[in-house]
Design a protein around this motif. Structure first.
Motif, PDB file in Angstrom:
ATOM      1  N   ASP A 465     -90.790  56.898 -46.848  1.00 51.42           N
ATOM      2  CA  ASP A 465     -90.436  56.456 -45.496  1.00 51.42           C
ATOM      3  C   ASP A 465     -91.524  55.615 -44.842  1.00 51.42           C
ATOM      4  O   ASP A 465     -91.252  54.883 -43.883  1.00 51.42           O
ATOM      5  N   PHE A 496     -86.510  53.241 -36.727  1.00 45.71           N
ATOM      6  CA  PHE A 496     -86.302  52.201 -37.728  1.00 45.71           C
ATOM      7  C   PHE A 496     -87.359  51.118 -37.531  1.00 45.71           C
ATOM      8  O   PHE A 496     -87.863  50.931 -36.432  1.00 45.71           O
ATOM      9  N   ARG A 500     -88.853  45.086 -40.604  1.00 44.80           N
ATOM     10  CA  ARG A 500     -88.207  44.500 -39.426  1.00 44.80           C
ATOM     11  C   ARG A 500     -89.274  43.905 -38.504  1.00 44.80           C
ATOM     12  O   ARG A 500     -90.469  44.149 -38.660  1.00 44.80           O
ATOM     13  N   ARG A 588     -82.438  60.500 -43.318  1.00 43.80           N
ATOM     14  CA  ARG A 588     -82.635  59.142 -42.813  1.00 43.80           C
ATOM     15  C   ARG A 588     -81.730  58.118 -43.520  1.00 43.80           C
ATOM     16  O   ARG A 588     -81.124  57.259 -42.892  1.00 43.80           O
ATOM     17  N   GLY A 589     -81.664  58.199 -44.845  1.00 44.35           N
ATOM     18  CA  GLY A 589     -80.859  57.242 -45.593  1.00 44.35           C
ATOM     19  C   GLY A 589     -79.378  57.351 -45.249  1.00 44.35           C
ATOM     20  O   GLY A 589     -78.680  56.340 -45.075  1.00 44.35           O
ATOM     21  N   SER A 592     -78.747  55.889 -41.803  1.00 45.28           N
ATOM     22  CA  SER A 592     -78.812  54.422 -41.828  1.00 45.28           C
ATOM     23  C   SER A 592     -77.516  53.819 -42.345  1.00 45.28           C
ATOM     24  O   SER A 592     -77.050  52.782 -41.850  1.00 45.28           O
ATOM     25  N   GLU A 593     -76.920  54.474 -43.341  1.00 50.82           N
ATOM     26  CA  GLU A 593     -75.659  53.977 -43.890  1.00 50.82           C
ATOM     27  C   GLU A 593     -74.489  54.263 -42.957  1.00 50.82           C
ATOM     28  O   GLU A 593     -73.646  53.402 -42.706  1.00 50.82           O
ATOM     29  N   ALA A 596     -74.694  52.050 -39.782  1.00 52.97           N
ATOM     30  CA  ALA A 596     -75.211  50.714 -40.091  1.00 52.97           C
ATOM     31  C   ALA A 596     -74.878  49.715 -38.992  1.00 52.97           C
ATOM     32  O   ALA A 596     -75.693  48.847 -38.650  1.00 52.97           O
ATOM     33  N   VAL A 599     -77.371  50.227 -36.229  1.00 53.35           N
ATOM     34  CA  VAL A 599     -78.685  49.702 -36.617  1.00 53.35           C
ATOM     35  C   VAL A 599     -78.681  48.182 -36.497  1.00 53.35           C
ATOM     36  O   VAL A 599     -79.625  47.580 -35.970  1.00 53.35           O
TER      37      VAL A 599
END
Length: 647
Positions: A465, A496, A500, A588-589, A592-593, A596, A599
């Motif tokens: 992470d 996040f 970025r 977390r993964g 995020s999906e 999405a 995000v």
């Protein structure tokens, strides 16, 4: 010499026969069992398991709230060489089915009707499961499934079996070997499907003993056992260390009465993950807001004193007479009454572990005079590998290796350990075992960290992470999230930023704290979703985030990782929806999906984002929530300049 957990139990029955081993509150009354009584109960249960066909190597599932009888089930299964497999009591049916099928469970011992219903619902996918034993018979009178039997019936059969085979139990316990599998614990599944971790008697006992010696624990301790029995933390401290030391385990009446029971028992030894400490802090904050002007004034004034002098006084540092006197007055008027109200006035040792606790939260409790420490470990090492040493406790470290533990920092700053409690392996997963444990015995923790100048370990985050912003600024999401969760209004946060241009965050408000805040201001709301969407709540949370950003701006390494955009989620993150593990760690993964589109909205410059989400209700039904969410951009002051290192 006692080399297995059942052998330790029999040793305790001889050494501490009349001393209380377990207490349980039922119908408002505390019941107690001595070590001698426990040995008799375990013998009946073990012989009962043998009578229904459980043999050495079979897996026995255990599921329910913390109950003495379920802890005895561990010892009973281990006594005849079977392997207990504890499961999370709040797991949905499919999750239980996956564990039962993967572990090839032969018998299950369940607390009540709720757990029995889930077990019966998945029997078709678990062909090896032959028996389901239930401790609480309420609601089960008309159940006719032939695989069901009550625990009372099992123990009656066990008593008859013992009468016919008087040497069986003693011989079975004596035949246990230290390198036998003692338990199979399933990982939390933060990054994927959970795995069955096989631990040995030797590893569990040596880890429990070494950590007990490190702290000077003995048979006079009292601990409150309320955390999931399937979690390695509860297994180590409420079962293994209990067997090693011989102290008393107290089981609350229910999950809803934990804080009341905590005050009644007044444990000397207390263990809680950060989410529990954060919840207690939220309760304190709400109580102070409801207090009169004088109490609020005293609390505010003396907490300033506590934050300055509390921890140094506890660590034995040199503090002036006037400061000690002022802190003593605060202890009389504020800290002592608060500790008593929380049930922590007798605590001589408290731990937090499971994930990192924010330094602000940690310092708050130590300022109150609560001897809290952070420790570090994982299911695969039977938890405690690092513990903070007395007199040298820092809010941003997890301490030093305990006896028998070797540690080093590997590639990518990954923490590697070699210790007595390391896993034998993952059940039916040799490939995963080879990934986590090297041929020479080093366990790859998957966490990134480093040793400070005092040799104490600092854990940065999960190695996978930790990342960088597009400009190269270090991005440690867990560190940022923990600073956010210090505020009682924020229950959960997900940051996040890797690769970025800036950091953004999802926020879950704490319904109790924010709801109380809203009611005091006359803000009407009908649901979590409605409250979370209110502009006034966004203003409140933005203020909390601004304080976190102010702290981050003082750190040259992290000033560039301040939070620029936030979004308050329309629902609470939930383990039933796969967003959290059963130990309430953020997946977390998966988040995020799943989110999405949200995000993307945080990084698109838009000021709103729409989402439709499937949710799971308490009764297992599914539903959908539609929401149009605000995205707020925060003003950031110029970051401090980074000074070049001296030549």
């Amino acid at each position: 010499m006692a080399e297995t957990l059942p052998q330790l139990m029999l040793r305790n029955a001889e050494m501490f026969g009349a001393r209380p081993a377990y207490r349980e509150k039922e119908f408002g009354i505390w019941q107690s069992w001595s070590w001698a009584q426990v040995a008799t109960e375990v013998r009946a249960m073990a012989c009962g398991l043998a009578a229904i066909g459980v043999v050495k190597g079979d897996r026995v599932a255990i599921v329910g709230d913390n109950r003495p009888q379920l802890y005895w089930a561990f010892a009973a299964a281990q006594a005849i060489g079977a392997i207990p497999v504890p499961m999370y009591q709040d797991a949905v049916t499919d999750e239980l089915g996956q564990v039962l099928a993967h572990a090839e469970v032969k018998a299950a011992i369940a607390e009540d009707q709720e757990q029995v219903d889930k077990l019966l619902a998945v029997r078709a996918q678990c062909p090896v499961l032959e028996r389901v034993v239930h401790e609480d018979t309420r609601g089960l009178r008309n159940y006719r499934d032939p695989c069901l039997m009550s625990l009372a019936m099992l123990m009656q059969q066990g008593a008859a079996f013992h009468a016919a085979n008087p040497r069986f139990f003693a011989d079975a316990v004596a035949a246990g070997a230290p390198d036998d599998v003692s338990v199979m614990l399933y990982t939390s599944g933060t990054t994927g499907r959970s795995k069955g971790v096989m631990l040995s008697h030797r590893g569990v006992i040596e880890t429990a003993r070494n950590s007990a010696v490190f702290e000077g624990l003995n048979e006079k301790e009292d601990i409150l056992a309320y955390l999931p029995m399937a979690w390695v933390g509860d297994h180590t401290f409420s079962y293994a260390q209990h067997m090693v030391c011989g102290f008393c385990v107290n089981c609350p009446e229910s999950g809803e009465t934990v804080l009341i029971d905590l005050k009644e028992i007044g444990p000397s030894y207390f263990f809680a993950p950060p989410r529990i400490w954060e919840s207690i802090l939220t309760t304190v904050t709400i109580r102070i807001e409801d207090a009169g002007w004088l109490k609020r004034h005293l609390y505010g004034a003396f907490m300033k004193v506590a934050r300055r002098y509390g921890a140094p006084i506890m660590d034995g540092a040199r503090v002036g007479t006037a400061a000690r006197a002022l802190y003593g007055l605060g202890d009389l008027l504020v800290y002592g009454p608060l500790r008593n109200a929380l049930g922590l006035s007798r605590v001589q040792l408290a731990y937090t572990a499971g994930e990192a606790m924010g330094p602000d939260t940690f310092t708050f409790y130590r300022s109150l005079g609560i001897r809290i420490k952070q420790l570090y470990g994982m299911t695969e090492t039977c938890v405690p590998t690092f513990i903070q040493p007395n007199g040298h406790i820092k809010p941003d470290t997890v301490g030093v290796p305990i006896a028998g533990v070797e540690a080093k920092i590997g590639a990518g700053n990954e923490i590697l350990v070699r210790c007595p409690g390391m896993l034998i392996g993952y059940y039916k997963n040799e490939a995963a075992t080879a990934e986590i444990k090297s041929a020479d015995g080093w366990v790859h923790t998957g966490d990134a960290g480093f040793f400070d100048a005092d040799g104490q370990l600092k854990v940065i985050d999960r190695a996978r992470d930790v990342g960088r912003l597009s400009d190269g600024t270090l991005f440690a999401p867990k560190y940022i999230e923990n600073k956010l969760k210090f505020f009682p209004q924020i229950r959960e946060a997900v940051a996040f930023g890797d690769q970025r241009d800036y950091v953004a965050a999802f926020i879950n408000i704490d319904l109790t704290a924010v709801g109380h805040w809203a009611e005091r201001r006359g803000l009407a709301y009908g649901s979590y979703q409605e409250l979370a969407a209110k502009p006034e709540v966004y203003d409140l949370i933005a203020g909390c985030v601004a304080q976190v950003n102010a702290d981050l701006s003082q750190d040259a390494e992290l000033a560039g990782a301040r939070i620029r955009r936030i979004l308050i989620l329309h629902k609470e993150l939930d383990a039933d929806d796969g967003e959290l593990t059963r130990t309430r760690k953020v997946r977390r993964g998966f988040i995020s999906e799943r989110y999405a589109s949200l995000v993307d909205g945080l990084y698109s410059g838009a000021d709103r984002a729409r989402i439709e989400t499937e949710v799971t209700f308490e009764d297992g039904r599914k539903g959908r929530i539609d929401a149009d969410l605000e995205i707020r951009t925060l003003e950031l002051q110029p970051a401090i300049e980074r000074r070049p290192a001296a030549a």
